[in-house]
Design a protein around this motif. Sequence first.
Motif, PDB file in Angstrom:
ATOM      1  N   LYS A   1      26.473  53.129  84.994  1.00  0.00           N
ATOM      2  CA  LYS A   1      26.255  54.570  84.889  1.00  0.00           C
ATOM      3  C   LYS A   1      26.431  55.246  86.243  1.00  0.00           C
ATOM      4  N   GLY A   2      25.964  54.582  87.289  1.00  0.00           N
ATOM      5  CA  GLY A   2      26.130  55.118  88.638  1.00  0.00           C
ATOM      6  C   GLY A   2      27.592  55.304  88.984  1.00  0.00           C
ATOM      7  N   ASN A   3      28.424  54.340  88.573  1.00  0.00           N
ATOM      8  CA  ASN A   3      29.865  54.454  88.820  1.00  0.00           C
ATOM      9  C   ASN A   3      30.459  55.652  88.094  1.00  0.00           C
ATOM     10  N   VAL A   4      29.979  55.898  86.881  1.00  0.00           N
ATOM     11  CA  VAL A   4      30.472  57.051  86.116  1.00  0.00           C
ATOM     12  C   VAL A   4      30.069  58.349  86.807  1.00  0.00           C
ATOM     13  N   TYR A   5      28.833  58.403  87.296  1.00  0.00           N
ATOM     14  CA  TYR A   5      28.401  59.615  88.004  1.00  0.00           C
ATOM     15  C   TYR A   5      29.180  59.803  89.313  1.00  0.00           C
ATOM     16  N   LEU A   6      29.575  58.704  89.927  1.00  0.00           N
ATOM     17  CA  LEU A   6      30.442  58.816  91.104  1.00  0.00           C
ATOM     18  C   LEU A   6      31.757  59.484  90.735  1.00  0.00           C
ATOM     19  N   LEU A   7      32.319  59.060  89.609  1.00  0.00           N
ATOM     20  CA  LEU A   7      33.575  59.649  89.154  1.00  0.00           C
ATOM     21  C   LEU A   7      33.391  61.124  88.822  1.00  0.00           C
ATOM     22  N   LYS A   8      32.190  61.500  88.371  1.00  0.00           N
ATOM     23  CA  LYS A   8      31.889  62.898  88.066  1.00  0.00           C
ATOM     24  C   LYS A   8      31.572  63.708  89.325  1.00  0.00           C
ATOM     25  N   LYS A   9      31.485  63.004  90.449  1.00  0.00           N
ATOM     26  CA  LYS A   9      31.129  63.635  91.729  1.00  0.00           C
ATOM     27  C   LYS A   9      29.673  64.101  91.751  1.00  0.00           C
ATOM     28  N   ASP A  10      28.850  63.507  90.909  1.00  0.00           N
ATOM     29  CA  ASP A  10      27.418  63.806  90.912  1.00  0.00           C
ATOM     30  C   ASP A  10      26.738  62.760  91.793  1.00  0.00           C
ATOM     31  N   LEU A  11      26.758  63.001  93.084  1.00  0.00           N
ATOM     32  CA  LEU A  11      26.292  62.008  94.053  1.00  0.00           C
ATOM     33  C   LEU A  11      24.789  61.774  93.970  1.00  0.00           C
ATOM     34  N   GLU A  12      24.032  62.788  93.619  1.00  0.00           N
ATOM     35  CA  GLU A  12      22.569  62.635  93.569  1.00  0.00           C
ATOM     36  C   GLU A  12      22.157  61.654  92.481  1.00  0.00           C
ATOM     37  N   LYS A  13      22.714  61.820  91.284  1.00  0.00           N
ATOM     38  CA  LYS A  13      22.370  60.919  90.190  1.00  0.00           C
ATOM     39  C   LYS A  13      22.897  59.508  90.466  1.00  0.00           C
ATOM     40  N   ALA A  14      24.091  59.442  91.043  1.00  0.00           N
ATOM     41  CA  ALA A  14      24.660  58.132  91.364  1.00  0.00           C
ATOM     42  C   ALA A  14      23.788  57.403  92.383  1.00  0.00           C
ATOM     43  N   GLU A  15      23.340  58.122  93.408  1.00  0.00           N
ATOM     44  CA  GLU A  15      22.493  57.519  94.437  1.00  0.00           C
ATOM     45  C   GLU A  15      21.188  56.987  93.836  1.00  0.00           C
ATOM     46  N   THR A  16      20.567  57.780  92.982  1.00  0.00           N
ATOM     47  CA  THR A  16      19.312  57.356  92.353  1.00  0.00           C
ATOM     48  C   THR A  16      19.489  56.069  91.557  1.00  0.00           C
TER      49      THR A  16
ATOM     50  N   ASP B   1      27.412  48.842  98.535  1.00  0.00           N
ATOM     51  CA  ASP B   1      28.700  49.380  98.962  1.00  0.00           C
ATOM     52  C   ASP B   1      28.886  50.804  98.431  1.00  0.00           C
ATOM     53  N   ASN B   2      28.485  51.009  97.173  1.00  0.00           N
ATOM     54  CA  ASN B   2      28.591  52.349  96.603  1.00  0.00           C
ATOM     55  C   ASN B   2      27.624  53.330  97.264  1.00  0.00           C
ATOM     56  N   LEU B   3      26.437  52.840  97.601  1.00  0.00           N
ATOM     57  CA  LEU B   3      25.497  53.687  98.334  1.00  0.00           C
ATOM     58  C   LEU B   3      26.073  54.096  99.686  1.00  0.00           C
ATOM     59  N   LEU B   4      26.725  53.152 100.347  1.00  0.00           N
ATOM     60  CA  LEU B   4      27.338  53.455 101.644  1.00  0.00           C
ATOM     61  C   LEU B   4      28.361  54.577 101.504  1.00  0.00           C
ATOM     62  N   SER B   5      29.193  54.496 100.477  1.00  0.00           N
ATOM     63  CA  SER B   5      30.213  55.535 100.281  1.00  0.00           C
ATOM     64  C   SER B   5      29.567  56.897 100.016  1.00  0.00           C
ATOM     65  N   ILE B   6      28.450  56.883  99.297  1.00  0.00           N
ATOM     66  CA  ILE B   6      27.739  58.140  99.026  1.00  0.00           C
ATOM     67  C   ILE B   6      27.172  58.728 100.315  1.00  0.00           C
ATOM     68  N   TYR B   7      26.544  57.896 101.138  1.00  0.00           N
ATOM     69  CA  TYR B   7      25.941  58.383 102.380  1.00  0.00           C
ATOM     70  C   TYR B   7      27.005  58.880 103.357  1.00  0.00           C
ATOM     71  N   ILE B   8      28.152  58.223 103.349  1.00  0.00           N
ATOM     72  CA  ILE B   8      29.250  58.693 104.206  1.00  0.00           C
ATOM     73  C   ILE B   8      29.741  60.043 103.701  1.00  0.00           C
TER      74      ILE B   8
END
Length: 372
Positions: free
Chosen positions: A284-299, A316-323
């Motif tokens: 689900k986090g990956n899907v939210y990344l694709l949606k550009k919803d970084l807050e939900k993906a991070e959670t 790794d995905n968290l790192l991309s979000i923080y960057i």
Amino acid sequence: MKKVVLILIMVCGLTINAQKEELENLGKKIEETLANGNTEFINSIYDVKEMGDRFLLKKTKSKKIKSFNKSFYSGFSSSFDFGALIKSEIDNDATYQFLRLIEEDGDHYLLFRLYGQGVNYHKHLLKKDSGNYKIIDTYIYITGEYLSDTFKSIYMGALLSQGILSNSSTNKSIMNDLMKMNEIKVFLNRGEVDKAKKAYESISSSSKEKKIFKLTGIRLAGEVSNEAYTKAITDYEKSFPNDISLYLISMDKLILNEEYDETIVVLDKLNAALNGDPFLDYMKGNVYLLKKDLEKAETLFKKVTNIYPDFMDAYDNLLSIYIEKDNLKEAISILNTFVKDFELPKEILFETLKQNYPEFSKKEEVINWSNQ
């Protein structure tokens, strides 16, 4: 009398708990041995003869069928290697994790998740033999059938193709349809969609109502058009509501069509059908990344790292979000986790940052981190 009843209840409770612990330990041992590259253990507890008995025609007077059974079983038993199948996935960076013990209608199953190029689930059916539990069959969620059913279609097709069933009472129409279904799979693997479509259209209407034929129809429809695919899925949902195989096969197509909200709905349905799998939060986090919803993906990724602290992809995905959010403190914290917990060389990490995140790698704090 009350004391006797109480003692019996306690004994039964202890027996059930001991059985549950034994079976859960069995699931854990399967996971551990396969993770270490050992296929011998799972193969040693996989009762191939029992599985063969689930699909071979045993109640027959036909000498031809009996002779064929002997030959077919010899080839089947000598080549069947479930451990090798899973090891080949693990060798390609997949994971095979024991999730839980399931009790259904008096039977016991071990539920596993296979995660690699995609996600799948295996439900191993157990049977006690001479005091020890054996696996006698495996339900493959993405195909919607037991392995014995898969082998049965091959076996019955071979009987039919050799003319051995010509004088039997077996429904030849169904056998012909099973053979056509195998042809369809071959055509689709070759990219010959028109041939696959023609073969599917020739299948009897009664067979098309069966689960395995509908699943093949969905796969075919996905190659024809989005409209045909949606129609096939809707039809399947009406016949088999909340079936797990539907959720598994539909996700890739939904993501390709950028139908992210629908993908999240499917993941939620899958989670409910499985009675919970926290790993699906990663998907689900990956899907939210694709949606550009970084807050939900991070959670969601944070939840995953708490439950699966050794799962590097979530970090790794968290790192991309923080960057992306220019959160230097949290990004460097993830980098330190890579160095400390995953033992990745700082030099290689910094080179990777320069390639994938050149602007981030030029920041003073990141340069200082790399030189420490």
